[in-house]
Design a protein around this motif. Structure first.
Motif, PDB file in Angstrom:
ATOM      1  N   GLY A  46      -0.770   5.045   6.578  1.00 20.01           N
ATOM      2  CA  GLY A  46      -0.141   4.515   5.376  1.00 20.01           C
ATOM      3  C   GLY A  46       1.025   3.607   5.695  1.00 20.01           C
ATOM      4  N   VAL A  47       1.811   3.987   6.705  1.00 17.68           N
ATOM      5  CA  VAL A  47       2.937   3.153   7.126  1.00 17.68           C
ATOM      6  C   VAL A  47       2.429   1.826   7.680  1.00 17.68           C
ATOM      7  CG1 VAL A  47       4.848   2.956   8.774  1.00 17.68           C
ATOM      8  CG2 VAL A  47       4.483   5.097   7.532  1.00 17.68           C
ATOM      9  N   ASN A  48       1.389   1.877   8.499  1.00 13.54           N
ATOM     10  CA  ASN A  48       0.859   0.652   9.110  1.00 13.54           C
ATOM     11  C   ASN A  48       0.368  -0.347   8.067  1.00 13.54           C
ATOM     12  OD1 ASN A  48       1.376   1.609  11.689  1.00 13.54           O
ATOM     13  ND2 ASN A  48      -0.685   2.417  11.974  1.00 13.54           N
ATOM     14  N   LYS A  49      -0.198   0.145   6.980  1.00 14.95           N
ATOM     15  CA  LYS A  49      -0.675  -0.756   5.927  1.00 14.95           C
ATOM     16  C   LYS A  49       0.481  -1.546   5.318  1.00 14.95           C
ATOM     17  CE  LYS A  49      -4.802   1.851   4.546  1.00 14.95           C
ATOM     18  NZ  LYS A  49      -5.452   2.621   3.441  1.00 14.95           N
ATOM     19  N   ALA A  50       1.650  -0.910   5.243  1.00 18.99           N
ATOM     20  CA  ALA A  50       2.809  -1.582   4.661  1.00 18.99           C
ATOM     21  C   ALA A  50       3.541  -2.445   5.681  1.00 18.99           C
ATOM     22  CB  ALA A  50       3.768  -0.546   4.066  1.00 18.99           C
ATOM     23  N   THR A  51       3.650  -1.960   6.930  1.00 25.59           N
ATOM     24  CA  THR A  51       4.468  -2.681   7.907  1.00 25.59           C
ATOM     25  C   THR A  51       3.780  -3.914   8.482  1.00 25.59           C
ATOM     26  OG1 THR A  51       3.716  -1.175   9.671  1.00 25.59           O
ATOM     27  CG2 THR A  51       5.821  -0.664   8.580  1.00 25.59           C
ATOM     28  N   GLY A  52       2.460  -3.965   8.437  1.00 24.90           N
ATOM     29  CA  GLY A  52       1.783  -5.172   8.911  1.00 24.90           C
ATOM     30  C   GLY A  52       2.289  -6.407   8.182  1.00 24.90           C
ATOM     31  N   ASP A  66      18.006 -10.423   5.111  1.00 30.57           N
ATOM     32  CA  ASP A  66      17.688 -11.578   4.267  1.00 30.57           C
ATOM     33  C   ASP A  66      16.634 -11.225   3.217  1.00 30.57           C
ATOM     34  OD1 ASP A  66      19.472 -13.045   5.775  1.00 30.57           O
ATOM     35  OD2 ASP A  66      17.920 -14.003   7.015  1.00 30.57           O
ATOM     36  N   LEU A  67      15.727 -10.340   3.582  1.00 29.80           N
ATOM     37  CA  LEU A  67      14.696  -9.919   2.632  1.00 29.80           C
ATOM     38  C   LEU A  67      15.324  -9.185   1.454  1.00 29.80           C
ATOM     39  CD1 LEU A  67      11.574  -9.807   2.251  1.00 29.80           C
ATOM     40  CD2 LEU A  67      11.634  -7.590   3.415  1.00 29.80           C
ATOM     41  N   GLY A  68      16.286  -8.290   1.761  1.00 33.31           N
ATOM     42  CA  GLY A  68      16.994  -7.576   0.701  1.00 33.31           C
ATOM     43  C   GLY A  68      16.338  -6.268   0.327  1.00 33.31           C
ATOM     44  N   GLU A  69      17.149  -5.364  -0.201  1.00 32.98           N
ATOM     45  CA  GLU A  69      16.672  -4.012  -0.490  1.00 32.98           C
ATOM     46  C   GLU A  69      15.577  -3.981  -1.546  1.00 32.98           C
ATOM     47  OE1 GLU A  69      18.429   0.149  -2.313  1.00 32.98           O
ATOM     48  OE2 GLU A  69      19.768  -1.091  -1.096  1.00 32.98           O
ATOM     49  N   GLU A  70      15.721  -4.746  -2.613  1.00 33.82           N
ATOM     50  CA  GLU A  70      14.726  -4.696  -3.682  1.00 33.82           C
ATOM     51  C   GLU A  70      13.369  -5.228  -3.223  1.00 33.82           C
ATOM     52  OE1 GLU A  70      14.725  -3.256  -6.649  1.00 33.82           O
ATOM     53  OE2 GLU A  70      16.644  -2.436  -5.978  1.00 33.82           O
ATOM     54  N   ARG A  75       7.808  -3.970  -1.043  1.00 32.93           N
ATOM     55  CA  ARG A  75       6.813  -4.100   0.021  1.00 32.93           C
ATOM     56  C   ARG A  75       6.388  -2.751   0.604  1.00 32.93           C
ATOM     57  NH1 ARG A  75       5.714  -8.976   2.500  1.00 32.93           N
ATOM     58  NH2 ARG A  75       6.690 -10.797   1.543  1.00 32.93           N
ATOM     59  N   ILE A  76       7.219  -1.735   0.446  1.00 31.09           N
ATOM     60  CA  ILE A  76       6.882  -0.417   1.019  1.00 31.09           C
ATOM     61  C   ILE A  76       6.677   0.634  -0.064  1.00 31.09           C
ATOM     62  CG2 ILE A  76       8.096  -0.931   3.177  1.00 31.09           C
ATOM     63  CD1 ILE A  76      10.351   0.958   2.190  1.00 31.09           C
ATOM     64  N   ARG A  77       6.424   0.211  -1.284  1.00 27.06           N
ATOM     65  CA  ARG A  77       6.358   1.142  -2.404  1.00 27.06           C
ATOM     66  C   ARG A  77       5.190   2.123  -2.296  1.00 27.06           C
ATOM     67  NH1 ARG A  77       7.187  -0.897  -7.238  1.00 27.06           N
ATOM     68  NH2 ARG A  77       6.107   0.833  -8.234  1.00 27.06           N
ATOM     69  N   THR A  78       4.207   1.842  -1.467  1.00 28.51           N
ATOM     70  CA  THR A  78       3.087   2.773  -1.271  1.00 28.51           C
ATOM     71  C   THR A  78       3.459   3.940  -0.372  1.00 28.51           C
ATOM     72  OG1 THR A  78       2.284   1.403   0.556  1.00 28.51           O
ATOM     73  CG2 THR A  78       1.343   0.985  -1.628  1.00 28.51           C
ATOM     74  N   ILE A  79       4.643   3.877   0.237  1.00 29.63           N
ATOM     75  CA  ILE A  79       5.108   4.936   1.146  1.00 29.63           C
ATOM     76  C   ILE A  79       6.022   5.879   0.376  1.00 29.63           C
ATOM     77  CG2 ILE A  79       6.397   5.431   3.258  1.00 29.63           C
ATOM     78  CD1 ILE A  79       5.695   2.633   4.231  1.00 29.63           C
ATOM     79  N   GLY A  80       5.878   7.173   0.604  1.00 24.00           N
ATOM     80  CA  GLY A  80       6.726   8.145  -0.066  1.00 24.00           C
ATOM     81  C   GLY A  80       8.207   7.911   0.197  1.00 24.00           C
ATOM     82  N   LEU A  81       9.029   8.184  -0.828  1.00 22.39           N
ATOM     83  CA  LEU A  81      10.487   8.029  -0.747  1.00 22.39           C
ATOM     84  C   LEU A  81      10.876   6.593  -0.418  1.00 22.39           C
ATOM     85  CD1 LEU A  81      11.251  11.284   1.322  1.00 22.39           C
ATOM     86  CD2 LEU A  81      11.311  11.018  -1.163  1.00 22.39           C
TER      87      LEU A  81
END
Length: 210
Positions: A46-52, A66-70, A75-81
Motif C-alpha cells: 500500500g505504501v509503494n502504491k503511494a510513494t511511486g 515545496d510540495l506542502g502538507e496538504e 497524495r498519501i490519503r490511501t495510507i492509514g493515518l
C-alpha cells in the motif's frame, strides 16, 4: 534455542533468501526514511502504491517542503493515518534541512529526534541505509521470535535485546530482513504455513503451540 539451533535457523533462512531486501521501494536514505515512516500500521504494498508517484515529484527534503502538507496528504490519503504522517514528513524534512544539511543522519539519537521516527524506524534506516547491525522488531519479528523460541520476550524491547544477544555477528546484517520476511510470508499470524517452513524442526510452535 541452543547456539547451534540459532546458527541453523539463520543458515536456512539465508539459503532460502541469500540477498534479502526490504519490500518497501526507495531510492536513497531520504526516500527510505519517508517510506518507513509511512509504513507504520500500513502494508508495504500500500505504501509503494503511494510513494511511486510521490517520489517522482518529491524525492528530497526541499522538494517535500515545496510540495506542502496538504498536497502531500492528498497524495498519501490511501495510507492509514495519512494526515498525521503528512505532518510528520513535512516536519522531518524541515529539520533535515535546518540541522543536517538536508541529509539523513546515521546516528540513532539524531534519527529518533525526527518527527514520526521511533526506534523501529531508526533501526530500519540504520541497517538498510548505513549498514549498521541493527534488528528492527515489528509485529512479524515479535511473533516469530516468540513462536520459534529464538528470542522470547513480552515487549518489543525485550525481543530486540535478546535477538541482538543471540544472533551471530556474521548473520547480523541481514537478520531483520530474514525474520521480517519469514514472519510476513510463512510464520503468519492467523495461519502459519508450518508445512512448508524450513524451520519446522527447530520451532517450538511447530512442536505444539500453547
Amino acid at each position: 534455542m541452543s547456539p547451534e539451533e540459532v546458527e541453523s535457523l539463520y543458515a536456512r533462512l539465508a539459503a532460502a533468501n541469500p540477498e534479502p531486501r526490504s519490500e518497501l521501494e526507495y531510492r536513497d536514505p531520504f526516500t527510505l526514511l519517508v517510506a518507513v515512516v509511512l509504513s507504520a500500521q500500513a502494508t508495504d504494498a500500500g505504501v509503494n502504491k503511494a510513494t511511486g508517484p510521490l517520489f517522482a515529484v518529491a524525492a528530497t527534503p526541499q522538494a517535500m517542503l515545496d510540495l506542502g502538507e496538504e498536497c502531500l496528504a492528498e497524495r498519501i490519503r490511501t495510507i492509514g493515518l495519512y494526515r498525521t504522517k503528512a505532518r510528520n514528513v513535512i516536519a522531518l524534512s524541515r529539520l533535515l534541512i535546518e540541522h543536517h544539511d538536508g541529509q539523513v543522519p546515521s546516528e540513532r539519537e539524531a534519527l529518533e529526534a525526527l518527527p514520526g521516527v521511533g526506534r523501529k524506524t531508526a533501526n530500519v534506516v540504520l541497517n538498510i541505509a548505513f549498514g549498521q547491525p541493527t534488528i528492527a522488531v515489528d509485529t512479524h519479528v515479535f511473533r516469530l521470535a516468540n513462536r520459534t523460541g529464538l528470542a522470547p520476550g513480552k515487549t518489543v524491547e525485550d525481543v530486540e535485546r535478546k535477538l541482538l544477544a543471540v544472533t551471530p555477528s556474521h548473520w547480523m546484517q541481514h537478520a531483520h530482513h530474514w525474520l521480517i520476511l519469514h514472519g510476513r510470508h510463512v510464520c503468519k499470524a492467523r495461519k502459519p504455513d508450518c508445512l512448508s517452513c524450513c524451520l519446522d524442526d527447530l520451532c517450538a510452535f511447530a512442536s505444539g503451540p500453547s
